[in-house]
Design a protein around this motif. Structure first.
Motif, PDB file in Angstrom:
ATOM      1  N   GLU A  87      79.456  13.573  15.425  1.00 33.98           N
ATOM      2  CA  GLU A  87      78.121  14.143  15.668  1.00 33.98           C
ATOM      3  C   GLU A  87      77.024  13.249  15.110  1.00 33.98           C
ATOM      4  OE1 GLU A  87      78.119  18.304  14.569  1.00 33.98           O
ATOM      5  OE2 GLU A  87      79.688  18.703  16.060  1.00 33.98           O
ATOM      6  N   ALA A  88      77.270  12.643  13.944  1.00 34.39           N
ATOM      7  CA  ALA A  88      76.270  11.732  13.368  1.00 34.39           C
ATOM      8  C   ALA A  88      76.092  10.512  14.278  1.00 34.39           C
ATOM      9  CB  ALA A  88      76.709  11.298  11.967  1.00 34.39           C
ATOM     10  N   ASP A  89      77.199   9.974  14.786  1.00 34.57           N
ATOM     11  CA  ASP A  89      77.115   8.808  15.681  1.00 34.57           C
ATOM     12  C   ASP A  89      76.425   9.183  16.991  1.00 34.57           C
ATOM     13  OD1 ASP A  89      78.423   7.245  13.831  1.00 34.57           O
ATOM     14  OD2 ASP A  89      80.393   7.404  14.799  1.00 34.57           O
ATOM     15  N   ARG A  90      76.719  10.385  17.476  1.00 32.56           N
ATOM     16  CA  ARG A  90      76.076  10.829  18.723  1.00 32.56           C
ATOM     17  C   ARG A  90      74.572  10.963  18.514  1.00 32.56           C
ATOM     18  NH1 ARG A  90      77.331  16.682  20.286  1.00 32.56           N
ATOM     19  NH2 ARG A  90      75.769  16.826  18.664  1.00 32.56           N
ATOM     20  N   ASP A  91      74.169  11.446  17.326  1.00 30.18           N
ATOM     21  CA  ASP A  91      72.739  11.536  17.032  1.00 30.18           C
ATOM     22  C   ASP A  91      72.099  10.147  17.019  1.00 30.18           C
ATOM     23  OD1 ASP A  91      73.002  14.229  16.908  1.00 30.18           O
ATOM     24  OD2 ASP A  91      72.917  14.386  14.717  1.00 30.18           O
ATOM     25  N   THR A  92      72.805   9.174  16.467  1.00 29.96           N
ATOM     26  CA  THR A  92      72.285   7.796  16.458  1.00 29.96           C
ATOM     27  C   THR A  92      72.135   7.301  17.898  1.00 29.96           C
ATOM     28  OG1 THR A  92      73.472   7.446  14.392  1.00 29.96           O
ATOM     29  CG2 THR A  92      72.641   5.475  15.495  1.00 29.96           C
ATOM     30  N   PHE A  93      73.118   7.594  18.730  1.00 30.52           N
ATOM     31  CA  PHE A  93      73.107   7.187  20.150  1.00 30.52           C
ATOM     32  C   PHE A  93      71.923   7.824  20.878  1.00 30.52           C
ATOM     33  CE2 PHE A  93      74.509   7.561  24.589  1.00 30.52           C
ATOM     34  CZ  PHE A  93      75.131   6.359  24.853  1.00 30.52           C
ATOM     35  N   ALA A  94      71.593   9.064  20.491  1.00 28.70           N
ATOM     36  CA  ALA A  94      70.528   9.790  21.193  1.00 28.70           C
ATOM     37  C   ALA A  94      69.175   9.662  20.488  1.00 28.70           C
ATOM     38  CB  ALA A  94      70.907  11.263  21.324  1.00 28.70           C
ATOM     39  N   GLU A  95      69.135   8.927  19.375  1.00 25.68           N
ATOM     40  CA  GLU A  95      67.914   8.869  18.554  1.00 25.68           C
ATOM     41  C   GLU A  95      66.822   8.038  19.226  1.00 25.68           C
ATOM     42  OE1 GLU A  95      68.823   7.793  14.486  1.00 25.68           O
ATOM     43  OE2 GLU A  95      66.878   6.794  14.336  1.00 25.68           O
ATOM     44  N   GLN A  96      65.603   8.576  19.220  1.00 26.49           N
ATOM     45  CA  GLN A  96      64.458   7.846  19.778  1.00 26.49           C
ATOM     46  C   GLN A  96      64.012   6.765  18.802  1.00 26.49           C
ATOM     47  OE1 GLN A  96      61.180  10.530  20.717  1.00 26.49           O
ATOM     48  NE2 GLN A  96      61.247   9.627  22.758  1.00 26.49           N
ATOM     49  N   GLU A  97      63.769   5.573  19.313  1.00 25.94           N
ATOM     50  CA  GLU A  97      63.258   4.484  18.470  1.00 25.94           C
ATOM     51  C   GLU A  97      61.779   4.257  18.785  1.00 25.94           C
ATOM     52  OE1 GLU A  97      65.193   3.236  16.153  1.00 25.94           O
ATOM     53  OE2 GLU A  97      67.075   4.114  16.860  1.00 25.94           O
ATOM     54  N   PHE A  98      61.050   3.779  17.761  1.00 25.32           N
ATOM     55  CA  PHE A  98      59.614   3.539  17.901  1.00 25.32           C
ATOM     56  C   PHE A  98      59.292   2.087  17.546  1.00 25.32           C
ATOM     57  CE2 PHE A  98      60.322   8.028  17.325  1.00 25.32           C
ATOM     58  CZ  PHE A  98      59.508   8.581  18.310  1.00 25.32           C
ATOM     59  N   ILE A  99      58.012   1.707  17.775  1.00 26.56           N
ATOM     60  CA  ILE A  99      57.631   0.309  17.548  1.00 26.56           C
ATOM     61  C   ILE A  99      57.988  -0.141  16.130  1.00 26.56           C
ATOM     62  CG2 ILE A  99      55.667  -1.313  17.483  1.00 26.56           C
ATOM     63  CD1 ILE A  99      54.414   0.379  19.754  1.00 26.56           C
TER      64      ILE A  99
END
Ligand code: HEC
Ligand code: HEC
Length: 406
Positions: free
Chosen positions: A53-65
Motif C-alpha cells: 500500500e505504501a508503494d502504491r501510494d508512491t506510484f499514485a503520488e502527485q509530484e510538484f515543481i
C-alpha cells in the motif's frame, strides 16, 4: 517360504507407495501454480500488504515543481495514466511521438521522439515540427502483474518465437530483440515491456517513465530532457538527480507485488464466451496472443544479474494472451526505439489480460470496437484476419464475448 514371499511383496508395495508419495510431494512443491489474479488492491505475496500500500501510494503520488516535476512532462503521477479500474491498470491517456522518415532512415524529433504534452512554463512547450512526417499516439499500458512478465526467462520467449509458423499460415514469427538493462550497466536482456518492446526490466522502465513522463531525474536517468532539443536549464530549479532512487525502487516493487488482471469469470463461463475462446484458438489469434506462459523457477537470476526470481513470482502460470514479441500487423507506428531500424513498423503483441477495461484499442487508441480492432490486423496477421472474415456473425459475436471476458 510363503511368509517370506508375503513380506517381500509387502515391502515392495510399501516402497512403491512411498515413492508415489514422495514423487507426489515433490511435484506438489515444484509444479507450476497459477499466479494470483484480481483487481483487489492486494499484494501477490511478494511484500506485506502494508509495504504494497505504501508503494502504491508512491506510484499514485502527485509530484510538484519543488519535487522536480518537469520542466517538460506528461502528467503528475504514474497513477494518473495507470489507473482503470484500479491503480496500476490501463487508462485512455495517450502520449505523442514524432520523427522524420526520408524513405530510408528514421530520425527522431529534435530532443527525442517523445513530445511531452505539458511544461511548467509555456515558453518551453514542446510540439511537433512540420518536418516530422511520422506522428503517432501511444496508449497507456497495464502494469499489474508485470512482475510475472519480468520473471519469464529469455529462453521461454525465444522458444515461443521459434514455434511460430513461418510458412504454412504466412509469416508470423515474432522478432526477439535484446535491450539494455539500465541497472546492470546496460547489459542486454530479451525485451518484453512497452509497445515497442523498449525495456526488459521494471527498474529500467520505472526510471525511464519517471524522467520521460514526469520530468524527474534519478541515478539511472540523471539528465533532464530538452524542449524540442533546446535546453530547459533556466527552468530547472531542483538539483539532479531529483529522486535519490528510492521512488524508482518503490514503483518497481509495487509493480512486482501486484496480481495479474483477472478474467470476468461469470462471463467466461457462458456458452458464448467458451465458443469464442475456441474460435480464438482455431483461427490463429492465439499464435501471437499466447494463452499460457510459465515464469522462470524460483531462484533464477534475471535482469543480467540484478534480480533473483522470488517465490511469489517464480514457477507461476500466467495467461497474458501475448507472446511479448514484435510483429508487423500493418498498423506500424513508424517510430524506431531500442529495436533498431527493422522494428520501425513493428509493435509488441499487447497482452489481452484486462482488455475488457479498455475503451480505445490498439497502440493509437483509434480502434473502438473489437471487430474494428481485428479488421485492422493485416501484415503478419493477414491469414488470421481472412479466417475471421469467414466466420458467421454469431461466431464473430462469440469471439467478441470471449474478448470481453478477458
Ligand atoms: C502520461 C501518462 C503516463 C504516466 C504519467 C506514466 N506512464 Fe507508464 N505508460 C504510459 C504509456 C503511454 C505507456 C506505453 C508507452 C510505450 O510503450 O510507448 C506506458 C507503459 C508503462 C510500462 C510498460 C508496461 C508493459 O507491460 O509493457 C511501465 C512498466 C510503466 N509505464 C510504468 C510507469 C511508471 C513507474 C510511471 C511513473 C514513474 C509511469 N509509468 C508513468 C503512460 C504513462
Ligand atoms: C501476428 C500476430 C497477431 C495475430 C495473429 C493477432 N494479433 Fe492481435 N495484435 C497483435 C499486435 C502486434 C497488436 C498491436 C497492434 C497495434 O496496436 O497497432 C494486436 C492488438 C490486438 C488487440 C488490441 C489490444 C489493446 O490493448 O489495444 C486485440 C483486442 C487483439 N489484437 C485481438 C486479436 C484477435 C481476436 C486476433 C485473432 C482474430 C488477433 N488479435 C490476432 C498481434 C497479433
Amino acid at each position: 517360504m510363503k511368509s517370506l514371499k508375503v513380506y517381500v511383496l509387502g515391502f515392495f508395495v510399501v516402497i512403491c507407495v512411498l515413492i508415489n508419495v514422495v514423487t507426489y510431494k515433490v511435484e506438489g512443491q515444484s509444479g507450476p501454480t497459477e499466479a494470483p489474479a484480481a483487481f483487489d488492491n492486494q499484494t501477490n505475496g511478494l511484500v506485506p500488504q502494508a509495504t504494497f500500500e505504501a508503494d502504491r501510494d508512491t506510484f499514485a503520488e502527485q509530484e510538484f515543481i519543488a519535487d522536480g516535476l518537469g520542466p517538460v512532462y506528461n502528467a503528475q503521477s504514474c497513477g494518473e495514466c495507470h489507473q482503470n479500474p484500479v491503480t496500476g491498470a490501463i487508462s485512455q491517456i495517450t502520449e505523442l511521438r514524432a520523427g522524420r522518415f526520408d524513405g530510408v532512415n528514421f530520425t527522431e524529433a529534435a530532443g527525442g521522439s517523445l513530445i511531452n504534452d505539458r511544461a511548467i512554463d509555456p515558453s518551453i512547450q514542446e510540439r511537433v515540427a512540420d518536418s516530422n512526417n511520422v506522428r503517432t499516439f501511444r496508449s497507456s499500458l497495464n502494469v499489474l502483474g508485470d512482475g510475472f512478465v519480468e520473471a519469464i526467462s529469455d529462453n521461454t520467449l525465444i522458444a515461443i518465437s521459434q514455434q511460430q509458423p513461418i510458412q504454412s499460415i504466412g509469416l508470423i514469427r515474432g522478432e526477439v530483440i535484446r535491450v539494455p538493462v539500465l541497472e546492470a550497466n546496460n547489459a542486454l536482456r530479451v525485451a518484453r515491456f512497452g509497445w515497442k518492446n523498449q525495456h526488459a526490466s521494471l527498474i529500467s522502465f520505472a526510471a525511464d517513465a519517471y524522467l520521460n513522463e514526469m520530468g524527474i531525474t534519478s541515478p539511472l536517468q540523471p539528465t533532464e530532457n530538452t524542449s524540442n532539443g533546446n535546453s530547459i536549464a533556466a527552468f530547472d530549479t531542483v538539483a539532479d538527480p531529483e529522486d535519490d532512487g528510492d521512488d524508482i525502487i518503490a514503483f518497481a516493487r509495487f509493480m512486482r507485488a501486484s496480481k495479474v488482471p483477472p478474467r470476468d469469470t461469470q462471463l467466461a463461463a457462458t456458452a458464448d464466451a467458451r465458443a469464442g475462446s475456441q474460435i480464438f484458438d482455431q483461427i490463429g489469434c492465439a499464435i501471437c496472443h499466447v494463452r499460457n506462459i510459465t515464469t522462470a523457477p524460483v531462484g533464477t537470476v534475471i535482469n543480467a544479474g540484478q534480480f533473483t526470481v522470488p517465490a511469489a513470482l517464480g514457477n507461476k502460470v500466467i495467461h497474458p494472451f501475448s507472446d511479448f514479441l514484435l510483429h508487423d500487423v500493418g498498423t506500424g507506428d513508424g517510430i524506431v526505439q531500442n529495436g533498431g531500424p527493422s522494428t520501425r513498423n513493428k509493435l509488441r503483441t499487447p497482452p489481452l489480460w484486462g482488455v475488457r477495461s479498455r475503451s480505445r484499442l490498439m497502440h493509437d487508441g483509434e480502434a473502438l470496437t473489437f471487430n474494428d480492432t481485428i479488421l485492422r490486423h493485416r501484415g503478419e496477421a493477414t491469414a488470421v484476419t481472412l479466417l475471421y472474415l469467414t466466420l458467421s456473425s454469431t461466431q464473430k459475436n462469440q469471439l467478441s464475448t470471449f474478448l470481453r471476458s478477458l
